[in-house]
Design a protein around this motif. Structure first.
Motif, PDB file in Angstrom:
ATOM      1  N   GLY A 530      14.032  34.969 -11.698  1.00 35.17           N
ATOM      2  CA  GLY A 530      13.761  33.637 -11.490  1.00 35.17           C
ATOM      3  C   GLY A 530      14.360  32.674 -12.208  1.00 35.17           C
ATOM      4  O   GLY A 530      14.172  31.479 -12.097  1.00 35.17           O
ATOM      5  N   GLY A 531      15.285  32.994 -12.990  1.00 32.90           N
ATOM      6  CA  GLY A 531      15.880  31.822 -14.106  1.00 32.90           C
ATOM      7  C   GLY A 531      15.025  31.434 -14.994  1.00 32.90           C
ATOM      8  O   GLY A 531      15.381  30.596 -15.725  1.00 32.90           O
ATOM      9  N   SER A 532      13.907  31.834 -14.997  1.00 36.84           N
ATOM     10  CA  SER A 532      12.898  31.436 -16.162  1.00 36.84           C
ATOM     11  C   SER A 532      12.468  32.194 -17.398  1.00 36.84           C
ATOM     12  O   SER A 532      11.770  32.180 -18.225  1.00 36.84           O
ATOM     13  N   GLY A 533      13.225  33.299 -17.342  1.00 40.63           N
ATOM     14  CA  GLY A 533      13.253  34.395 -18.473  1.00 40.63           C
ATOM     15  C   GLY A 533      12.419  35.561 -18.148  1.00 40.63           C
ATOM     16  O   GLY A 533      11.871  35.618 -17.184  1.00 40.63           O
ATOM     17  N   THR A 534      12.408  36.413 -19.150  1.00 39.62           N
ATOM     18  CA  THR A 534      11.923  37.785 -18.660  1.00 39.62           C
ATOM     19  C   THR A 534      11.080  38.459 -19.850  1.00 39.62           C
ATOM     20  O   THR A 534      11.223  37.834 -20.940  1.00 39.62           O
ATOM     21  N   VAL A 535      10.432  39.533 -19.773  1.00 36.81           N
ATOM     22  CA  VAL A 535       9.631  40.388 -20.638  1.00 36.81           C
ATOM     23  C   VAL A 535      10.457  41.661 -20.321  1.00 36.81           C
ATOM     24  O   VAL A 535      10.402  42.034 -19.377  1.00 36.81           O
ATOM     25  N   ALA A 553      10.633  31.389 -10.549  1.00 38.20           N
ATOM     26  CA  ALA A 553      11.397  30.059 -10.596  1.00 38.20           C
ATOM     27  C   ALA A 553      10.682  28.934 -10.867  1.00 38.20           C
ATOM     28  O   ALA A 553       9.380  28.615 -10.449  1.00 38.20           O
ATOM     29  N   ALA A 554      11.067  27.954 -11.843  1.00 35.05           N
ATOM     30  CA  ALA A 554      10.202  26.764 -12.296  1.00 35.05           C
ATOM     31  C   ALA A 554      11.033  25.356 -11.676  1.00 35.05           C
ATOM     32  O   ALA A 554      12.375  25.206 -11.687  1.00 35.05           O
ATOM     33  N   ASP A 555      10.154  24.522 -11.107  1.00 39.49           N
ATOM     34  CA  ASP A 555      10.872  23.275 -10.589  1.00 39.49           C
ATOM     35  C   ASP A 555      10.436  22.108 -11.588  1.00 39.49           C
ATOM     36  O   ASP A 555       9.108  22.067 -12.061  1.00 39.49           O
ATOM     37  N   PHE A 556      11.156  21.252 -11.592  1.00 37.64           N
ATOM     38  CA  PHE A 556      10.846  20.001 -12.392  1.00 37.64           C
ATOM     39  C   PHE A 556       9.909  19.018 -11.697  1.00 37.64           C
ATOM     40  O   PHE A 556      10.108  18.798 -10.597  1.00 37.64           O
ATOM     41  N   ASP A 557       8.374  19.076 -12.332  1.00 32.91           N
ATOM     42  CA  ASP A 557       7.481  17.930 -11.765  1.00 32.91           C
ATOM     43  C   ASP A 557       7.413  16.784 -12.238  1.00 32.91           C
ATOM     44  O   ASP A 557       7.249  16.581 -13.363  1.00 32.91           O
ATOM     45  N   SER A 558       7.819  15.621 -11.595  1.00 32.43           N
ATOM     46  CA  SER A 558       7.939  14.393 -12.076  1.00 32.43           C
ATOM     47  C   SER A 558       6.422  13.954 -12.483  1.00 32.43           C
ATOM     48  O   SER A 558       6.300  13.423 -13.551  1.00 32.43           O
ATOM     49  N   SER A 559       5.528  14.324 -11.962  1.00 33.65           N
ATOM     50  CA  SER A 559       4.080  14.072 -12.367  1.00 33.65           C
ATOM     51  C   SER A 559       3.759  14.413 -13.441  1.00 33.65           C
ATOM     52  O   SER A 559       2.937  13.671 -14.410  1.00 33.65           O
ATOM     53  N   SER A 560       3.986  15.673 -13.750  1.00 32.76           N
ATOM     54  CA  SER A 560       3.693  16.308 -15.151  1.00 32.76           C
ATOM     55  C   SER A 560       4.699  16.278 -16.225  1.00 32.76           C
ATOM     56  O   SER A 560       4.441  16.485 -17.379  1.00 32.76           O
ATOM     57  N   ARG A 561       5.751  15.825 -15.657  1.00 31.43           N
ATOM     58  CA  ARG A 561       7.029  15.791 -16.377  1.00 31.43           C
ATOM     59  C   ARG A 561       7.575  17.015 -17.277  1.00 31.43           C
ATOM     60  O   ARG A 561       8.039  16.910 -18.139  1.00 31.43           O
ATOM     61  N   ASP A 562       7.080  18.117 -16.476  1.00 33.43           N
ATOM     62  CA  ASP A 562       7.485  19.400 -17.041  1.00 33.43           C
ATOM     63  C   ASP A 562       7.963  20.186 -15.965  1.00 33.43           C
ATOM     64  O   ASP A 562       7.614  20.030 -14.762  1.00 33.43           O
ATOM     65  N   TYR A 563       8.397  21.569 -16.348  1.00 31.18           N
ATOM     66  CA  TYR A 563       8.830  22.559 -15.446  1.00 31.18           C
ATOM     67  C   TYR A 563       7.463  23.400 -14.874  1.00 31.18           C
ATOM     68  O   TYR A 563       6.733  23.826 -15.737  1.00 31.18           O
ATOM     69  N   THR A 564       7.097  23.493 -13.850  1.00 28.12           N
ATOM     70  CA  THR A 564       6.035  24.189 -13.170  1.00 28.12           C
ATOM     71  C   THR A 564       6.274  25.482 -12.454  1.00 28.12           C
ATOM     72  O   THR A 564       7.282  25.315 -11.724  1.00 28.12           O
ATOM     73  N   ASN A 565       5.489  26.243 -12.571  1.00 28.89           N
ATOM     74  CA  ASN A 565       5.615  27.612 -11.685  1.00 28.89           C
ATOM     75  C   ASN A 565       4.215  28.306 -11.591  1.00 28.89           C
ATOM     76  O   ASN A 565       3.114  27.443 -11.899  1.00 28.89           O
ATOM     77  N   SER A 566       4.150  29.473 -11.247  1.00 34.23           N
ATOM     78  CA  SER A 566       2.815  30.180 -11.092  1.00 34.23           C
ATOM     79  C   SER A 566       2.287  30.885 -12.413  1.00 34.23           C
ATOM     80  O   SER A 566       1.132  31.051 -12.735  1.00 34.23           O
ATOM     81  N   ASP A 567       3.461  31.334 -13.362  1.00 34.67           N
ATOM     82  CA  ASP A 567       3.021  32.139 -14.210  1.00 34.67           C
ATOM     83  C   ASP A 567       3.398  31.788 -15.812  1.00 34.67           C
ATOM     84  O   ASP A 567       3.428  32.583 -16.578  1.00 34.67           O
TER      85      ASP A 567
END
Length: 987
Positions: A530-535, A553-567
């Motif tokens: 997902g490009g967001s790191g691993t364990v 994979a994380a997308d930039f969310d302009s409303s939260s001003r951060d990268y969001t995803n599920s985990d």
């Protein structure tokens, strides 16, 4: 009775830790090749193939095994081309060069095997073999330190070119030299001894030798190996005798030389090239045949033998004669010209032959001690196993379990030889290491995370470098030697569908590892599917790398001003382990984008988001109730996880939090204000009792960070230390911006500051848990124009403590500009230690052998002082000596920085009168338990009430060696004196 006094003193003992190398799993099978001529099911397994600069070439000597580590020599190659001493794990991992010979005072070309005593390896070199140098006996520690030339041969009556393995007995090394000057008439080599400290070299026997062909004499020529049994050395010579070599015996004091057997060059073979082994009264050995075999032109009629011989020289028997070879490749079924020694297990002998076999490249064989059951266990193949050229020389074997280990002087992937393993039933052959000339070693760069210590090994991560530039995991010895890259993270490629860089294993490992058994667990800050790191998990030997979880994979969310995803996304902190569950944090991700606390099983199942940090306002400072961006790791106490969030909270500069391991009960323990308490706690906490200790990377009185403590319930927050203001260059005395977690030893906290200090490159510091005693332990030095220095710069990682040494890493500078691994000695820092001095009285007791000990340790002389004793209560005891009463053990208190003195007083044992026998007018008196050789007086009185100085001496004499006596008092029984009293006094 005359008594004395004894002074007791307490000994402070310095603790010395001896750590074993961490040796782990057998590597998995990577390659399986069916070889022509080998039985079905025989599997070739490449356990390890490593191409390194300075590793050596032509390992002619055999290997030795200690634990799971093999040690050996390579007679050529290395940094200077003159050979090396090396070590390698038994599974083929972690090859490293211990020492590179320079052809200076250490000379060159170590051709024989090593012997190991404690942590010291002993061996020999041949010298340059050009008549300039004639070889040495040397020692070197297993970590490569302490190389010492014990003796340099002169090529005269002492001999030259020591080619056989050494033998160690007590502090004496025994060996053979194949050459000595012919002008003396003793040109056939020597048997010698030399002490392990290099003193007392003695030539025990000089072989007569001959400069002319044929080389015949009475005792042999060119001795090649020794065996010690009792006080007798047994060995072989490759020449002399009837030209074809001998078996001999000589006492360790050089007397009693005897030729046990003289080879005739007939059916028994000739020219033994190796030492012997013994079982009971039977010697076993090999003869090479062909008068020394001569490098490949194998005589088809004399291909050598395996033989046995009684220690008195009788019952010589041929156990196996190697068969004739045929064709230009000199092939046969069993091998030819065995030039190395045998090993014995039960009733089976194992050995090697460097020629012959199905491919003409040599064999590994076994044969029973009665000569039956000969088996070819393995055929070396020039096309598949050995590669590129014939084997040249195959060393003797060593046995561990069901595996035989050896080395060969040629072949292998780079034609410079290899170490190998083969099972005793011949079903598995494994090259352990292929010796090479040069290669590139990608060890990584920017080791920004802390190390973990296991035994003598430090494990760590480098965020960059490696084969693809995406970081590595490495291991290095605590003395700085043998850095090995365990894993290089794979290259990433851009994935347009998720707009990120992905790979299979992750990239940019920024955190420390955690060790459980033989498995290391860690996180990678980016990459993965997902490009967001691993364990991930992998074995301590670098094998079995497994991606346990790839963050989505994380997308930039302009409303939260951060990268969001599920985990969660981008883990920058290390993991903690409890049972089969790993706990960690991510700095971004989940639906709020402010990071998460997660759990995952060690097998990769059961990933759970325990807490998602709450969102903040759409603009301005990110404030919330629980914190955001947890960069630090977690700690676990009972069922509660404690951690830090580097931002958020009501002031937007971070929080301390607690959460149950199941995800319930999240509590904010402290909200940082960017005042005296600090700001932005980037590191994990440490726990002692009910108190948490940590660092804030900013804030405090100067804005450069703080060290703090707080109760596990959130109460009692205290700033222990605030780092001072830096000047315009970023310089100060104590450091600035601490970024890594603390470690605790007794009442002292140790940590690093990433910047500040005298040159702005950071510091290592210590401070007491009550905030007192802040000390700058090290200021990282200035750099040159290339940003290089000797000690590194910018320590972003936490430390590890072992004994009196702190270990850590810097992410920059050093001699290559890519960071360092460092060690700081704490000989005087935070040392809660004192000293102890004990005096024994009277002096007669000291002369009689009285000593004292602290805590049951080493015997100490009267008046000796023992230093570095830990603060606290210790016990002083005194040794028992004949004729004296030892003082009782004493409990003493050692205080920090002070010397405690103790006195112990011995008293003479009072001899006992155990017999008074009348004999006419005489009395026969006997006594026991006196001091050996002590003077006694027998006193008599008719009035028991008289003072002692008025008693009459009846006899004066010296006690026997056992402290006993018998005397006769003449005319002491008379009818006029109804009673007499006797006292026995010892002076």
């Amino acid at each position: 009775m005359k008594n004395g006094s004894i002074l007791f003193m307490k000994d402070q003992r310095r603790r010395i830790c001896v750590n074993a190398l961490l040796l782990t799993q057998v590597l998995a099978t990577n390659i399986a090749l069916m070889m022509p001529g080998q039985m079905a099911g025989q599997t070739f397994t490449t356990l390890y193939s490593f191409s390194s600069t300075s590793d050596g070439a032509v390992p002619d000597g055999g290997l030795i095994l200690s634990g799971n580590t093999l040690y050996g020599t390579a007679s050529e190659g290395g940094t200077w081309g003159w050979g090396t001493v090396f070590k390698i794990n038994a599974d083929g991992s972690d090859y490293s060069t211990i020492y590179n010979f320079t052809n200076g005072s250490d000379e060159a070309n170590p051709d024989a095997g090593l012997i190991l005593s404690g942590n010291i390896l002993y061996g020999t070199t041949l010298g340059d073999q050009q008549g300039t140098t004639f070889g040495t006996v040397f020692k070197v520690n297993i970590d490569g330190t302490g190389f010492t030339t014990l003796y340099s041969f002169a090529g005269g009556t002492d001999g030259g070119y020591p080619q056989g393995d050494l033998v160690l007995s007590g502090n004496m090394l025994y060996g053979t030299a194949v050459y000595s000057e012919f002008e003396t008439g003793l040109g056939g080599g020597t048997v010698f001894e030399v002490t392990t400290n290099g003193t007392g070299f003695t030539t025990l026997h000089s072989f007569i030798g001959s400069p002319l062909y044929p080389e015949t004499n009475t005792d042999g020529q060119s001795p090649v190996g020794l065996l010690l049994s009792g006080n007798t050395l047994y060995g072989t010579t490759s020449g002399g005798g009837m030209q074809f070599g001998t078996v001999f015996a000589v006492n360790t004091n050089g007397t009693g030389f005897k030729s046990l057997y003289v080879f005739t060059g007939q059916n028994e073979g000739d020219s033994p090239q190796a030492g012997l082994i013994i079982s009971g009264n039977t010697l076993y050995g090999t003869s090479a045949g062909n008068d020394g075999f001569g490098g490949g032109t194998v005589d088809v009629n004399t291909n050598g033998s395996v033989f046995s011989l009684q220690i008195d020289g009788t019952d010589f028997s041929i156990l196996h004669s190697f068969t004739a070879t045929s064709g230009s490749a000199f092939t046969n079924a069993d091998g030819a010209n065995p030039s190395a020694g045998l090993i014995l297990s039960g009733n089976t002998l194992y050995g090697t032959a460097p020629y012959g076999g199905s491919f003409g490249d040599g064999t590994v064989f076994s044969v029973n001690t009665n000569g039956t059951g000969f088996k070819t266990l393995y055929d070396f193949s020039g096309n598949t196993v050995v590669l590129n050229q014939f084997t040249l020389y195959v060393s003797g074997l060593i046995l561990s379990g069901n595996s035989l280990y050896g080395a060969m002087g040629g072949g292998g992937s780079f034609s410079n030889g290899m170490a190998f393993a083969v099972s005793t039933n011949g079903t598995r052959f494994a090259p352990l290491h292929n010796f090479a000339g040069t290669s590139i070693n990608s060890d990584g760069a920017d080791p920004g995370a802390g190390l973990i210590l296991y035994g003598d090994l430090l494990y760590g991560t480098a965020t960059q470098g490696g084969n693809s530039g995406n970081g590595t995991m490495f291991v290095v010895n605590t003395n700085g030697t043998c850095l090995t890259t365990l894993h290089s993270f794979n290259a990433v490629s851009y994935n347009s569908s998720i707009r990120g860089d992905t790979n299979s294993d992750g990239a940019d490992p920024q955190a420390s590892l955690v060790l459980a058994g033989n498995t290391l667990y860690g996180t990678a800050g980016s990459g993965g599917s997902g490009g967001s790191g691993t364990v991930f998990a992998f074995a301590t030997n670098g094998n079995g790398f497994t991606t346990l979880h790839s963050f989505a994979a994380a997308d930039f969310d302009s409303s939260s001003r951060d990268y969001t995803n599920s985990d969660g996304a981008y883990p920058q902190a290390g993991l903690i382990l409890s049972g089969n569950t790993l706990y960690g944090t991510t700095i971004y991700g989940t639906t709020n984008g402010n990071g998460a606390v997660f759990a995952i099983n060690t097998d990769g199942t059961g990933f759970t988001t325990l807490h998602s940090f709450t969102p903040g306002p759409a603009s301005g400072t990110l404030t919330n109730g629980d914190g955001a961006y947890p960069k630090g790791g977690l700690i676990l106490s009972g069922n509660v996880l404690y951690g830090t969030a580097s931002a958020g909270g009501s002031s937007g500069v971070g929080t301390l939090f607690a959460i149950n391991a199941g995800g319930t009960g999240f509590t904010t323990l402290h909200v940082f204000t960017n005042g005296s308490d600090g700001a932005n706690p980037y590191a994990s906490l440490i726990l002692s009792g009910n108190t948490l200790y940590g660092i804030a990377s900013g804030g405090g009185s100067s804005g450069n960070g703080t060290v703090f403590k707080v109760g596990t319930d959130g109460n009692g927050f205290t700033t222990l230390y605030a780092f001072s203001e830096t000047d315009t260059n970023g310089f100060n005395n104590d450091g600035a911006y601490p970024y890594a977690s603390l470690i605790l030893s007794s009442n002292t906290l140790f940590g690093t500051a990433s910047f500040g200090g005298s040159f702005g490159h950071g510091t290592v510091f210590a401070v007491n848990t009550d905030g007192s005693g802040f000390t700058t332990l090290h200021t990282f030095s200035d750099t040159n124009a290339n940003d290089f220095n000797t000690d590194g710069a910018y320590p972003y990682a936490s430390l590890v403590l072992s004994g009196k040494s702190l270990y850590g890493t810097t992410s920059g500078a050093g001699t290559s500009g890519n960071g360092t691994v460092f060690n700081i000695s704490l000989s005087s820092v935070g040392a809660e230690q004192g000293s102890l001095q004990a005096t024994i009285a009277p002096s007669a007791a000291v002369s009689a052998g009285a000593h004292w000990q602290v805590d049951g340790g080493t015997d100490q002389e009267s008046g000796a002082t023992v230093t570095n004793i830990a603060k606290g209560s210790h016990t002083v005891s005194f040794t028992s000596i004949s004729g004296w009463n030892a003082p009782a053990s004493q409990s003493v208190a050692i205080t920090n920085g002070a010397t405690t003195t103790v006195t112990g007083v011995y008293t003479l044992v009072a001899p006992n009168l155990d017999g008074i026998t009348p004999s006419g007018t005489n009395l026969v008196l006997s006594g026991i338990n006196g001091q050996s050789g002590g003077t006694y007086y027998l006193l008599m009185s008719t009035n028991l009430a008289l003072p002692l100085n008025q008693w009459k001496p009846v006899a004066t004499n010296v006690l026997s060696a056992s402290g006993n006596f018998t005397i006769t008092a003449i005319n002491t029984v008379t009818p006029n004196v109804p009673q007499r009293f006797f006292i026995l006094e010892q002076q």
